[in-house]
Motif scaffolding. Structure first.
Motif, PDB file in Angstrom:
ATOM      1  N   LEU A 445       0.842  -1.051  -0.128  1.00 53.33           N
ATOM      2  CA  LEU A 445      -0.140   0.031   0.112  1.00 53.33           C
ATOM      3  C   LEU A 445       0.877   1.193  -0.028  1.00 53.33           C
ATOM      4  O   LEU A 445       1.821   1.412   0.945  1.00 53.33           O
ATOM      5  CB  LEU A 445      -0.869  -0.026   1.016  1.00 53.33           C
ATOM      6  CG  LEU A 445      -1.890   1.118   1.209  1.00 53.33           C
ATOM      7  CD1 LEU A 445      -2.969   1.023   0.203  1.00 53.33           C
ATOM      8  CD2 LEU A 445      -2.661   0.967   2.546  1.00 53.33           C
ATOM      9  N   THR A 446       0.759   2.086  -1.166  1.00 58.04           N
ATOM     10  CA  THR A 446       1.447   3.279  -1.196  1.00 58.04           C
ATOM     11  C   THR A 446       0.641   4.529  -0.737  1.00 58.04           C
ATOM     12  O   THR A 446       1.426   5.566  -0.450  1.00 58.04           O
ATOM     13  CB  THR A 446       1.961   3.594  -2.647  1.00 58.04           C
ATOM     14  OG1 THR A 446       0.745   3.613  -3.507  1.00 58.04           O
ATOM     15  CG2 THR A 446       2.967   2.378  -3.234  1.00 58.04           C
ATOM     16  N   GLU A 447      -0.572   4.529  -0.412  1.00 60.22           N
ATOM     17  CA  GLU A 447      -1.482   5.615  -0.047  1.00 60.22           C
ATOM     18  C   GLU A 447      -2.503   4.913   0.579  1.00 60.22           C
ATOM     19  O   GLU A 447      -3.102   3.979   0.313  1.00 60.22           O
ATOM     20  CB  GLU A 447      -1.488   6.636  -1.035  1.00 60.22           C
ATOM     21  CG  GLU A 447      -2.289   5.841  -2.228  1.00 60.22           C
ATOM     22  CD  GLU A 447      -2.621   7.001  -3.238  1.00 60.22           C
ATOM     23  OE1 GLU A 447      -2.162   8.096  -3.052  1.00 60.22           O
ATOM     24  OE2 GLU A 447      -3.117   6.626  -4.209  1.00 60.22           O
ATOM     25  N   ASN A 448      -2.971   5.872   1.720  1.00 61.34           N
ATOM     26  CA  ASN A 448      -4.519   5.648   2.145  1.00 61.34           C
ATOM     27  C   ASN A 448      -5.061   6.960   2.225  1.00 61.34           C
ATOM     28  O   ASN A 448      -4.956   7.665   3.478  1.00 61.34           O
ATOM     29  CB  ASN A 448      -4.186   4.974   3.587  1.00 61.34           C
ATOM     30  CG  ASN A 448      -5.670   4.447   3.998  1.00 61.34           C
ATOM     31  OD1 ASN A 448      -6.617   4.876   3.687  1.00 61.34           O
ATOM     32  ND2 ASN A 448      -5.546   3.462   4.938  1.00 61.34           N
ATOM     33  N   ASN A 449      -5.453   7.510   1.301  1.00 62.04           N
ATOM     34  CA  ASN A 449      -5.871   8.886   1.328  1.00 62.04           C
ATOM     35  C   ASN A 449      -7.192   8.857   1.984  1.00 62.04           C
ATOM     36  O   ASN A 449      -7.378  10.184   2.723  1.00 62.04           O
ATOM     37  CB  ASN A 449      -6.400   9.294  -0.312  1.00 62.04           C
ATOM     38  CG  ASN A 449      -5.036   9.735  -1.106  1.00 62.04           C
ATOM     39  OD1 ASN A 449      -4.122   9.717  -0.680  1.00 62.04           O
ATOM     40  ND2 ASN A 449      -5.268   9.176  -2.492  1.00 62.04           N
ATOM     41  N   TYR A 450      -7.903   8.158   2.276  1.00 66.84           N
ATOM     42  CA  TYR A 450      -9.005   8.296   3.254  1.00 66.84           C
ATOM     43  C   TYR A 450      -8.469   8.342   4.694  1.00 66.84           C
ATOM     44  O   TYR A 450      -9.203   9.263   5.158  1.00 66.84           O
ATOM     45  CB  TYR A 450     -10.115   6.845   3.101  1.00 66.84           C
ATOM     46  CG  TYR A 450     -11.090   6.890   3.998  1.00 66.84           C
ATOM     47  CD1 TYR A 450     -12.382   7.721   3.694  1.00 66.84           C
ATOM     48  CD2 TYR A 450     -11.234   6.317   5.317  1.00 66.84           C
ATOM     49  CE1 TYR A 450     -13.415   7.609   4.405  1.00 66.84           C
ATOM     50  CE2 TYR A 450     -12.318   6.259   6.339  1.00 66.84           C
ATOM     51  CZ  TYR A 450     -13.357   7.054   5.875  1.00 66.84           C
ATOM     52  OH  TYR A 450     -14.354   7.098   6.526  1.00 66.84           O
ATOM     53  N   ALA A 451      -7.844   7.533   5.002  1.00 63.14           N
ATOM     54  CA  ALA A 451      -7.191   7.783   6.417  1.00 63.14           C
ATOM     55  C   ALA A 451      -6.515   8.821   6.630  1.00 63.14           C
ATOM     56  O   ALA A 451      -6.814   9.562   7.733  1.00 63.14           O
ATOM     57  CB  ALA A 451      -6.268   6.614   6.841  1.00 63.14           C
ATOM     58  N   LYS A 452      -5.701   9.406   5.801  1.00 66.91           N
ATOM     59  CA  LYS A 452      -4.997  10.653   5.873  1.00 66.91           C
ATOM     60  C   LYS A 452      -5.938  11.858   5.689  1.00 66.91           C
ATOM     61  O   LYS A 452      -5.857  12.758   6.778  1.00 66.91           O
ATOM     62  CB  LYS A 452      -4.055  10.821   4.504  1.00 66.91           C
ATOM     63  CG  LYS A 452      -3.169  12.097   4.675  1.00 66.91           C
ATOM     64  CD  LYS A 452      -2.196  12.158   3.681  1.00 66.91           C
ATOM     65  CE  LYS A 452      -1.205  13.281   3.567  1.00 66.91           C
ATOM     66  NZ  LYS A 452      -2.001  14.708   3.931  1.00 66.91           N
ATOM     67  N   SER A 453      -6.879  11.683   5.178  1.00 61.25           N
ATOM     68  CA  SER A 453      -7.917  13.025   5.229  1.00 61.25           C
ATOM     69  C   SER A 453      -8.601  12.893   6.679  1.00 61.25           C
ATOM     70  O   SER A 453      -8.849  14.014   7.265  1.00 61.25           O
ATOM     71  CB  SER A 453      -9.157  12.945   4.320  1.00 61.25           C
ATOM     72  OG  SER A 453      -9.994  11.559   4.386  1.00 61.25           O
TER      73      SER A 453
END
Length: 628
Positions: A445-453
């Motif tokens: 996993l290179t990103e987790n935009n939902y968790a980041k937001s």
């Protein structure tokens, strides 16, 4: 607020809301349950559908009147920017109760607003409804404005009513028969009073513009009624060519004889119906200015002692020490964001507000006489309140935990200055289905935009905290067990404030978390169920009384709004079976179905728009108010 949001108090500021305080800063059409924006023109509906007091059966007998489903309302015209606000004026256009003259409404309000008045044009009921039913509409408008005196920046005593022709008769009807605590039950025994009815409909002054106390075309000569009605100071204005001049002048003499303070003015050359024309605004301004009370005139005495409030993380903590018995006073502590009411406490001697980073707040403390809302001391103001330091979080991707059901993949965030000797609140957040998450075991996993937001939004409101986001694959019982195992792992291996662990599940993540909440409701302080169906049971929730906020788009394409309603009804029934009152349930359970307009220009998918719900600061503040 409105936000419910919305609160109850002895002086019935139910509309101010806290609730959830949602201040509808960009809304132009609101209801009496909403908090107003004093800086823009708004239309405010005054009653609940199905609960409008009436003694008249509607008939289509007035071709110039309103449709059958007309909702009485007031239109707010804000005081001009840069002016000192003096008070509020309720403006009632004339029209023989058959129509409402535009020239006697908005144009008048616009002129008075230039002089520092918050103006409200009253769209009362017309024929076939009676003068008395219209007076109830005016009284309701006055109650709303008084309940929101803080929002409009006025002393709650400084409200006047004025009207032209029939609108003046309406203003007089209010002062004679519908002031104080008189409510809709006087005409309609089926009317159900609400908390706004406990707010007084008294006015400081009445303006009779080519009008009089009485009925259409007939000025009252009942000296006993005029003497005993305790009428407020009255301003009378008419033209030299006025058709009712004789009746007006005779009544002015009668008012003087029975002891009513009255001031009359005549405009040479004007006939009935001049509205905003004529040079009369200056005299009327002087009349009101001499009547309205300035907040600076309150007695310089103390009822309370209060030190500078303290900021602790993202919380503003205040403490009030009364100097005397406060059973006959109301203490209102209000937080303002850019001069807009953000949150409020009523008669709380110790309390806290949640602050957002990079915002500048002001806190005001009011002391009012109970039930009258009359200021007893000058308001105490604490200005320039803000969180100085921004929150910096570190992201940790591609983490694994070997659990009882196999490998658990997860992302988490820690404060950059994480200190194991401190305790931090935690959010367990589960995103919806994605093929990224479905292939997590073979694709890093290179990103987790939902968790980041989520991390960005929550830390702005809660300050330093820990965010955990499992990346699960089956969204069923196995995922629920893994989420519980991961939560316990963080509780045992990180410095977590166990009284402030929150959870948020979006779409498929909500399916999993509803199972988690069913199995282990004891873990969490509150839960957001977002754009999802409920797969768990309800009884354990009722046992632990965990607060649950259910939200979904009205037109969710994937689950449909009925799914959210079923979840709400199921939890509510479990709470009822557990013996909770409706008031207790309302504090613990919210159903919030979002209209299309909530999502703005985003219309690719209302279900996908649940992303906005999961990051809604109002909803997050509701969750953060709860601790175990």
């Amino acid at each position: 607020m409105k936000l419910k949001t919305f609160f109850l108090s002895s002086f019935s500021l139910v509309i101010i809301l806290i609730a959830v305080k949602a201040v509808l800063a960009n809304e132009t059409d609101i209801t009496f349950n909403d908090t107003p924006n004093p800086n823009i023109q708004q239309t405010i509906s005054l009653w609940s559908k199905g609960n409008i007091p009436s003694k008249t059966v509607w008939t289509d007998s007035n071709p110039n009147g309103d449709p059958e489903d007309f909702m009485p309302n007031i239109i707010s015209i804000p005081a001009a920017s840069g002016t000192k606000i003096k008070g509020a004026v309720m403006i009632n256009p004339g029209g023989a109760f058959a129509f409402r003259s535009y020239s006697e409404g908005i144009p008048v309000a616009q002129e008075l607003s230039k002089l520092g008045y918050q103006c409200f044009v009253v769209n009362y009921r017309l024929r076939p409804y009676t003068q008395e039913e219209a007076a109830l509409d005016l009284a309701r408008g006055i109650r709303y404005v008084r309940a929101h005196a803080n929002d409009y920046g006025i002393n709650p005593d400084n409200i006047a009513t004025m009207g032209f022709s029939a609108g003046g008769i309406l203003s007089g009807e209010l002062a004679l028969n519908f002031k104080g605590s008189v409510n809709g039950t006087i005409l309609d025994k089926n009317y159900i009073p609400d908390s706004l009815d406990n707010v007084s409909s008294d006015v400081a002054a009445v303006g009779l513009m080519y009008s009089f106390y009485g009925r259409l075309s007939v000025a009252s000569t009942d000296s006993e009624k005029l003497r005993t009605s305790n009428l407020p100071p009255t301003y009378v204005l008419y033209g030299s060519q006025e058709v009712f001049r004789t009746q007006i002048e005779n009544q002015v003499k009668l008012l003087e004889e029975v002891g009513v303070t009255v001031e009359s003015h005549i405009l040479n050359g004007y006939q009935h119906g001049f509205g905003a024309m004529g040079d009369w605004f200056g005299d009327y301004d002087i009349f009101l200015s001499n009547i309205f009370k300035s907040e600076d005139n309150t007695e310089d005495k103390e009822f309370i002692k209060m030190e500078q409030p303290v900021i602790n993380g993202n919380k503003l903590i205040f403490s009030i020490t009364p100097d005397k018995d406060i059973s006959n006073i109301d203490i209102i502590t209000a937080l303002y964001d850019n001069n807009t009411l953000s949150d409020i406490h009523v008669n709380d001697l110790n309390g806290e507000f949640i602050l957002e980073a990079q915002k500048n707040y002001k806190m005001k403390v009011f002391v009012w006489e109970k039930n009258s809302m009359r200021p007893l001391i000058k308001s105490k103001i604490f200005d320039n309140i803000k969180i100085e330091n921004s929150i910096i979080m570190r992201e940790y991707l591609n983490n694994t935990l070997q659990g009882n059901d196999g490998t658990i993949h997860y992302t988490y965030y820690l404060p950059s200055d994480y200190d194991k000797n401190k305790s931090y609140p935690m959010l367990v957040t589960l995103p919806g289905w994605s093929n990224k998450f479905n292939t997590i075991q073979t694709t890093p996993l290179t990103e987790n935009n939902y968790a980041k937001s989520n991390a960005d939004t929550w830390t702005k409101l809660a300050g330093n905290m820990i965010i955990v986001s499992p990346n699960l694959t089956d969204w069923g019982e196995k995922s629920a067990r893994q989420t519980i195992e991961l939560t316990d792992y963080f509780i045992n291996n990180f410095s977590i404030d166990k009284t402030r662990i929150y959870s948020s599940g979006f779409s498929a993540g909500g399916e999993t978390l509803s199972r988690v909440i069913d199995r282990r409701p004891d873990l969490f302080a509150a839960y957001l169920h977002c754009a999802s169906q409920w797969d768990g049971e309800y009884e354990n929730i009722a046992k632990t009384k965990i607060p649950v906020y259910i939200s979904m788009a009205q037109n969710d394409e994937y689950y449909g709004a009925e799914t959210a309603k079923r979840a709400y009804d199921g939890i509510k029934k479990a709470y009822e079976n557990a013996g909770l009152s409706q008031e207790e349930i309302d504090r613990l359970l919210v159903l919030d179905l979002k209209e299309n307009s909530y999502f703005g220009e985003y219309n690719e998918s209302y279900h996908g728009g649940g992303y906005f719900i999961a990051n809604d600061t109002h909803i997050i503040c509701w969750l953060l108010k709860h601790t175990k």
